[in-house]
Design a protein around this motif. Structure first.
Motif, PDB file in Angstrom:
ATOM      1  N   GLY A 241       0.678  -1.246   0.023  1.00  0.00           N
ATOM      2  CA  GLY A 241       0.042   0.048  -0.247  1.00  0.00           C
ATOM      3  C   GLY A 241       0.773   1.272  -0.060  1.00  0.00           C
ATOM      4  N   GLU A 242       2.097   1.118   0.078  1.00  0.00           N
ATOM      5  CA  GLU A 242       2.962   2.242  -0.188  1.00  0.00           C
ATOM      6  C   GLU A 242       3.747   2.518  -1.246  1.00  0.00           C
ATOM      7  OE1 GLU A 242       5.504   2.171   3.295  1.00  0.00           O
ATOM      8  OE2 GLU A 242       4.031   2.388   4.935  1.00  0.00           O
ATOM      9  N   PRO A 243       3.994   3.676  -1.831  1.00  0.00           N
ATOM     10  CA  PRO A 243       4.471   3.898  -3.009  1.00  0.00           C
ATOM     11  C   PRO A 243       6.196   3.319  -2.961  1.00  0.00           C
ATOM     12  CG  PRO A 243       3.312   5.804  -2.484  1.00  0.00           C
ATOM     13  CD  PRO A 243       3.480   5.075  -1.051  1.00  0.00           C
ATOM     14  N   TYR A 244       6.501   2.859  -4.001  1.00  0.00           N
ATOM     15  CA  TYR A 244       7.896   2.336  -4.164  1.00  0.00           C
ATOM     16  C   TYR A 244       8.423   3.295  -5.305  1.00  0.00           C
ATOM     17  CZ  TYR A 244      12.176  -0.645  -4.852  1.00  0.00           C
ATOM     18  OH  TYR A 244      13.664  -0.830  -4.862  1.00  0.00           O
ATOM     19  N   PRO A 245       9.280   4.037  -4.946  1.00  0.00           N
ATOM     20  CA  PRO A 245       9.772   5.186  -6.002  1.00  0.00           C
ATOM     21  C   PRO A 245      10.563   4.849  -6.871  1.00  0.00           C
ATOM     22  CG  PRO A 245       9.965   6.076  -3.633  1.00  0.00           C
ATOM     23  CD  PRO A 245       9.760   4.595  -3.429  1.00  0.00           C
ATOM     24  N   THR A 246      10.370   4.772  -8.264  1.00  0.00           N
ATOM     25  CA  THR A 246      11.498   4.182  -9.176  1.00  0.00           C
ATOM     26  C   THR A 246      11.797   5.513 -10.284  1.00  0.00           C
ATOM     27  OG1 THR A 246       9.218   3.737 -10.768  1.00  0.00           O
ATOM     28  CG2 THR A 246      10.312   1.871  -9.271  1.00  0.00           C
ATOM     29  N   ARG A 247      12.934   5.493 -10.935  1.00  0.00           N
ATOM     30  CA  ARG A 247      13.511   6.328 -11.925  1.00  0.00           C
ATOM     31  C   ARG A 247      12.695   6.253 -12.957  1.00  0.00           C
ATOM     32  NH1 ARG A 247      19.785   7.268 -11.335  1.00  0.00           N
ATOM     33  NH2 ARG A 247      19.215   8.667 -13.368  1.00  0.00           N
ATOM     34  N   ASN A 248      12.115   5.062 -13.199  1.00  0.00           N
ATOM     35  CA  ASN A 248      11.464   4.527 -14.650  1.00  0.00           C
ATOM     36  C   ASN A 248      10.106   4.315 -14.463  1.00  0.00           C
ATOM     37  OD1 ASN A 248      13.994   4.367 -16.360  1.00  0.00           O
ATOM     38  ND2 ASN A 248      14.469   3.117 -14.459  1.00  0.00           N
ATOM     39  N   HIS A 249       9.185   4.809 -15.282  1.00  0.00           N
ATOM     40  CA  HIS A 249       7.835   4.694 -15.045  1.00  0.00           C
ATOM     41  C   HIS A 249       7.286   3.313 -15.824  1.00  0.00           C
ATOM     42  CE1 HIS A 249       3.310   5.400 -15.484  1.00  0.00           C
ATOM     43  NE2 HIS A 249       3.402   4.849 -16.853  1.00  0.00           N
ATOM     44  N   ALA A 250       6.453   2.671 -15.004  1.00  0.00           N
ATOM     45  CA  ALA A 250       5.737   1.594 -15.364  1.00  0.00           C
ATOM     46  C   ALA A 250       4.448   1.266 -14.690  1.00  0.00           C
ATOM     47  CB  ALA A 250       6.510   0.319 -15.237  1.00  0.00           C
ATOM     48  N   PRO A 251       3.693   0.692 -15.531  1.00  0.00           N
ATOM     49  CA  PRO A 251       2.233   0.470 -14.640  1.00  0.00           C
ATOM     50  C   PRO A 251       2.500  -0.606 -13.268  1.00  0.00           C
ATOM     51  CG  PRO A 251       2.142  -0.226 -17.039  1.00  0.00           C
ATOM     52  CD  PRO A 251       3.510  -0.144 -16.812  1.00  0.00           C
ATOM     53  N   ASP A 252       1.651  -0.539 -12.585  1.00  0.00           N
ATOM     54  CA  ASP A 252       1.927  -1.514 -11.207  1.00  0.00           C
ATOM     55  C   ASP A 252       1.375  -2.727 -11.532  1.00  0.00           C
ATOM     56  OD1 ASP A 252       1.702  -2.447  -8.801  1.00  0.00           O
ATOM     57  OD2 ASP A 252       0.571  -1.101  -7.773  1.00  0.00           O
ATOM     58  N   TYR A 253       2.255  -3.737 -11.969  1.00  0.00           N
ATOM     59  CA  TYR A 253       1.980  -5.029 -12.091  1.00  0.00           C
ATOM     60  C   TYR A 253       1.971  -5.822 -10.640  1.00  0.00           C
ATOM     61  CZ  TYR A 253       2.428  -4.009 -16.844  1.00  0.00           C
ATOM     62  OH  TYR A 253       2.628  -3.553 -18.256  1.00  0.00           O
ATOM     63  N   GLY A 254       2.056  -5.178  -9.575  1.00  0.00           N
ATOM     64  CA  GLY A 254       2.300  -5.818  -8.343  1.00  0.00           C
ATOM     65  C   GLY A 254       3.786  -5.583  -7.919  1.00  0.00           C
ATOM     66  N   PRO A 255       4.018  -6.082  -6.618  1.00  0.00           N
ATOM     67  CA  PRO A 255       5.543  -5.963  -6.001  1.00  0.00           C
ATOM     68  C   PRO A 255       6.427  -7.047  -6.661  1.00  0.00           C
ATOM     69  CG  PRO A 255       3.800  -7.132  -4.604  1.00  0.00           C
ATOM     70  CD  PRO A 255       2.913  -6.629  -5.786  1.00  0.00           C
ATOM     71  N   ASN A 256       6.171  -7.895  -7.056  1.00  0.00           N
ATOM     72  CA  ASN A 256       7.180  -8.899  -7.767  1.00  0.00           C
ATOM     73  C   ASN A 256       7.695  -8.427  -8.870  1.00  0.00           C
ATOM     74  OD1 ASN A 256       8.462 -11.125  -8.527  1.00  0.00           O
ATOM     75  ND2 ASN A 256       6.816 -12.809  -7.816  1.00  0.00           N
ATOM     76  N   SER A 257       9.176  -8.268  -8.927  1.00  0.00           N
ATOM     77  CA  SER A 257       9.786  -7.642 -10.153  1.00  0.00           C
ATOM     78  C   SER A 257       9.588  -8.699 -11.308  1.00  0.00           C
ATOM     79  CB  SER A 257      11.290  -7.396  -9.566  1.00  0.00           C
ATOM     80  OG  SER A 257      11.907  -8.729  -9.490  1.00  0.00           O
ATOM     81  N   ASP A 258       9.415  -9.929 -11.044  1.00  0.00           N
ATOM     82  CA  ASP A 258       9.360 -10.881 -12.273  1.00  0.00           C
ATOM     83  C   ASP A 258       8.173 -10.584 -13.120  1.00  0.00           C
ATOM     84  OD1 ASP A 258      10.387 -13.317 -13.419  1.00  0.00           O
ATOM     85  OD2 ASP A 258       8.163 -14.217 -12.807  1.00  0.00           O
ATOM     86  N   ALA A 259       7.194  -9.805 -12.800  1.00  0.00           N
ATOM     87  CA  ALA A 259       6.065  -9.418 -13.562  1.00  0.00           C
ATOM     88  C   ALA A 259       6.612  -8.431 -14.402  1.00  0.00           C
ATOM     89  CB  ALA A 259       4.843  -9.008 -12.554  1.00  0.00           C
ATOM     90  N   TYR A 260       7.585  -7.814 -14.235  1.00  0.00           N
ATOM     91  CA  TYR A 260       8.080  -6.661 -15.123  1.00  0.00           C
ATOM     92  C   TYR A 260       8.922  -7.366 -16.235  1.00  0.00           C
ATOM     93  CZ  TYR A 260       5.632  -3.830 -11.713  1.00  0.00           C
ATOM     94  OH  TYR A 260       4.904  -3.147 -10.877  1.00  0.00           O
ATOM     95  N   LEU A 261       9.530  -8.374 -16.103  1.00  0.00           N
ATOM     96  CA  LEU A 261      10.517  -8.798 -16.888  1.00  0.00           C
ATOM     97  C   LEU A 261      10.387  -9.766 -17.913  1.00  0.00           C
ATOM     98  CD1 LEU A 261      13.257  -9.293 -13.935  1.00  0.00           C
ATOM     99  CD2 LEU A 261      12.786  -7.379 -15.418  1.00  0.00           C
ATOM    100  N   GLY A 262       8.837  -9.786 -18.303  1.00  0.00           N
ATOM    101  CA  GLY A 262       8.489 -10.668 -19.041  1.00  0.00           C
ATOM    102  C   GLY A 262       9.231 -10.825 -20.442  1.00  0.00           C
TER     103      GLY A 262
END
Length: 223
Positions: free
Chosen positions: A28-49
């Motif tokens: 429920g808390e923002p995780y700041p990133t330098r790069n924009h991406a949709p919120d696919y959840g907290p698991n980084s694997d979801a972004y590396l498909g």
């Protein structure tokens, strides 16, 4: 292994345009990133498909190798480095933040080496994506999310560091980038061996990097 980032010890000019995005939430808390991406959840694997298993394996090894080389370059001591294959990780049940994919056990760090150590993994992955023509904002955000543990560890002992406020976390990235600029080929030498063997002890890492291993801290809890 604890230390702090002393702003007075660093001569640093922030990049002209750094924007931290708060689109991704963890608990429920923002995780700041330098790069924009949709919120696919907290698991980084979801972004590396879009990456193959082999590409992820190499990138993971580059991440850990960068941690280790950053330590050696600052005179610290490396105990060992481990990584995992993507296929093996897929056989584990993920937690809210994924599964443990690798570790670099070190000690006897200076303040600035401490900062570069924690930033080097994610910055090396970002650089590897760019140099291989694979970089996208979503992949880069996934890399940042994969650095959740590294960031949280540094921030616990550095409450003055923030994202767009206080001593900006970009200084950690900048220190890491300088180390990678100087030692990028050494990172690759270590990663090339690590990706196949999955574990290297500190002396093996030092030999591959062509840098001396430092002195083991007498207060270190690692064997």
């Amino acid at each position: 292994m604890t230390s702090t980032v002393d702003p007075s010890a660093v001569t640093w000019t922030p990049p002209a345009e750094v924007t931290w995005h708060d689109d991704i939430l963890i608990n429920g808390e923002p995780y700041p990133t330098r790069n924009h991406a949709p919120d696919y959840g907290p698991n980084s694997d979801a972004y590396l498909g879009s990456l193959t298993y082999a590409q992820r394996d190499v990138m993971r090894a580059v991440h850990e190798a960068a941690h280790a080389v950053a330590v050696l370059s600052g005179g610290g001591y490396v105990h060992d480095v481990t990584t995992s294959t993507t296929a093996a990780l897929r056989s584990h049940e993920p937690t809210a933040h994924g599964v443990a994919s690798g570790a670099t056990r070190v000690c006897n760090l200076t303040d600035m080496t401490f900062a570069a150590f924690f930033g080097a993994g994610e910055r090396a992955e970002d650089r590897w994506l760019r140099e291989n023509g694979l970089w996208t904002s979503t992949l880069a955000a996934g890399v940042e999310l994969g650095a959740y543990g590294d960031r949280k560890t540094l921030l616990r002992s550095n409450p003055h560091v923030g994202f767009g406020a206080g001593q900006d976390y970009v200084i950690v990235h900048d220190l890491a980038d300088h180390v990678l600029d100087e030692h990028w080929l050494r990172v690759f030498a270590v990663a090339g061996e690590l990706v196949t063997r999955l574990r290297l002890d500190g002396d093996e890492v030092a030999d591959l990097a062509g840098l001396p291993n430092g002195t083991h801290s007498p207060t270190c809890d690692f064997n």
